[in-house]
Design a protein around this motif. Structure first.
Motif, PDB file in Angstrom:
ATOM      1  N   ALA A 241      16.548 -23.188  71.389  1.00 42.77           N
ATOM      2  CA  ALA A 241      15.263 -22.843  70.766  1.00 42.77           C
ATOM      3  C   ALA A 241      15.091 -23.598  69.451  1.00 42.77           C
ATOM      4  O   ALA A 241      14.004 -24.108  69.153  1.00 42.77           O
ATOM      5  N   VAL A 242      16.147 -23.693  68.672  1.00 44.87           N
ATOM      6  CA  VAL A 242      16.088 -24.435  67.410  1.00 44.87           C
ATOM      7  C   VAL A 242      15.856 -25.917  67.688  1.00 44.87           C
ATOM      8  O   VAL A 242      15.005 -26.546  67.053  1.00 44.87           O
ATOM      9  N   LYS A 243      16.573 -26.472  68.645  1.00 45.36           N
ATOM     10  CA  LYS A 243      16.392 -27.893  68.982  1.00 45.36           C
ATOM     11  C   LYS A 243      14.952 -28.196  69.380  1.00 45.36           C
ATOM     12  O   LYS A 243      14.418 -29.245  69.033  1.00 45.36           O
ATOM     13  N   ARG A 244      14.325 -27.288  70.121  1.00 42.63           N
ATOM     14  CA  ARG A 244      12.946 -27.494  70.589  1.00 42.63           C
ATOM     15  C   ARG A 244      11.899 -27.234  69.519  1.00 42.63           C
ATOM     16  O   ARG A 244      10.819 -27.809  69.561  1.00 42.63           O
TER      17      ARG A 244
ATOM     18  N   ARG B 298       7.095 -19.753  69.372  1.00 39.45           N
ATOM     19  CA  ARG B 298       8.327 -19.516  68.619  1.00 39.45           C
ATOM     20  C   ARG B 298       8.773 -18.062  68.762  1.00 39.45           C
ATOM     21  O   ARG B 298       9.960 -17.772  68.877  1.00 39.45           O
ATOM     22  N   LEU B 299       7.803 -17.165  68.754  1.00 38.17           N
ATOM     23  CA  LEU B 299       8.110 -15.747  68.917  1.00 38.17           C
ATOM     24  C   LEU B 299       8.770 -15.502  70.278  1.00 38.17           C
ATOM     25  O   LEU B 299       9.796 -14.825  70.375  1.00 38.17           O
ATOM     26  N   GLY B 300       8.216 -16.095  71.327  1.00 36.22           N
ATOM     27  CA  GLY B 300       8.796 -15.957  72.664  1.00 36.22           C
ATOM     28  C   GLY B 300      10.178 -16.571  72.751  1.00 36.22           C
ATOM     29  O   GLY B 300      11.100 -15.979  73.333  1.00 36.22           O
ATOM     30  N   ALA B 301      10.332 -17.755  72.151  1.00 34.11           N
ATOM     31  CA  ALA B 301      11.637 -18.424  72.177  1.00 34.11           C
ATOM     32  C   ALA B 301      12.685 -17.593  71.441  1.00 34.11           C
ATOM     33  O   ALA B 301      13.813 -17.438  71.924  1.00 34.11           O
ATOM     34  N   CYS B 302      12.324 -17.063  70.288  1.00 33.98           N
ATOM     35  CA  CYS B 302      13.267 -16.231  69.521  1.00 33.98           C
ATOM     36  C   CYS B 302      13.574 -14.935  70.251  1.00 33.98           C
ATOM     37  O   CYS B 302      14.716 -14.480  70.244  1.00 33.98           O
ATOM     38  N   ARG B 303      12.573 -14.335  70.864  1.00 33.27           N
ATOM     39  CA  ARG B 303      12.777 -13.069  71.588  1.00 33.27           C
ATOM     40  C   ARG B 303      13.856 -13.254  72.656  1.00 33.27           C
ATOM     41  O   ARG B 303      14.796 -12.467  72.751  1.00 33.27           O
ATOM     42  N   GLU B 304      13.713 -14.290  73.464  1.00 30.87           N
ATOM     43  CA  GLU B 304      14.684 -14.539  74.535  1.00 30.87           C
ATOM     44  C   GLU B 304      16.043 -14.939  73.978  1.00 30.87           C
ATOM     45  O   GLU B 304      17.076 -14.451  74.431  1.00 30.87           O
ATOM     46  N   ALA B 305      16.032 -15.828  72.984  1.00 26.32           N
ATOM     47  CA  ALA B 305      17.287 -16.373  72.461  1.00 26.32           C
ATOM     48  C   ALA B 305      18.108 -15.324  71.716  1.00 26.32           C
ATOM     49  O   ALA B 305      19.332 -15.268  71.869  1.00 26.32           O
ATOM     50  N   LEU B 306      17.449 -14.494  70.920  1.00 23.68           N
ATOM     51  CA  LEU B 306      18.192 -13.486  70.163  1.00 23.68           C
ATOM     52  C   LEU B 306      18.691 -12.356  71.051  1.00 23.68           C
ATOM     53  O   LEU B 306      19.659 -11.677  70.709  1.00 23.68           O
TER      54      LEU B 306
END
Length: 172
Positions: free
Chosen positions: A130-133, A111-119
């Motif tokens: 990221a939210v969907k996954r 989740r940290l990696g997904a948020c890092r890239e997405a934000l």
């Protein structure tokens, strides 16, 4: 905290620096708007998803500030302590708690990696994906609402001074 942990605990718990922030992360993730308005499922899985997403946004802010690196480690330790307690409370036995904790930490890392890239992205599509996954949603709900709340939370946290963040003064 177990008897053995209390017996061998250091005086003056160094996690205390992050405790107000941990309590605020939990409080934010329990806000009814995540569930009633944004559509996060009000289940054990959905609540865990909310905590890890909020915690990820906070940890990303902390990793950007060298003065907050050590407190971010303490914040993560509080997450581990709380999740360990939750597992034990739900009946998970001592012999498998470690395995479950490994999985939970892996989820947090993802989740940290997904948020890092997405934000960091200039458009909203990566955060929406990221939210969907990563978030258990009520059927028919719009993940864009969760993404918008996360983006707004990231903006609030980004402007907080380090001491205000550690004090848990998010959204106050």
């Amino acid at each position: 905290m177990s008897f053995i942990a209390k017996l061998f605990a250091r005086r003056g718990d160094d996690r205390d620096v992050a405790r107000p922030l941990w309590h605020r992360v939990v409080a934010i993730s329990r806000e009814p708007q995540w569930y009633a308005e944004a559509g996060v499922a009000d289940t054990v899985g959905g609540r865990f998803d909310a905590i890890t997403m909020v915690l990820s946004v906070v940890l990303l802010r902390m990793e950007a500030d060298p003065a907050l690196i050590e407190p971010s480690v303490r914040l993560t330790e509080l997450f581990v302590e709380d999740m360990d307690g939750q597992l034990r409370e739900s009946g998970v036995g001592d012999q498998v708690v470690g395995k479950h904790m490994g999985k939970l930490m892996s989820v947090l890392g993802g989740r940290l990696g997904a948020c890092r890239e997405a934000l960091a992205a200039s458009d909203e599509a990566p955060l929406l994906e990221a939210v969907k996954r990563n978030v258990t949603m009520i059927e028919g709900s719009d993940p864009a609402r969760v993404a918008a709340r996360l983006r707004d939370l990231a903006r609030q946290i980004a402007i907080l001074p380090a001491d205000a963040l550690l004090a848990g003064e998010i959204g106050r």
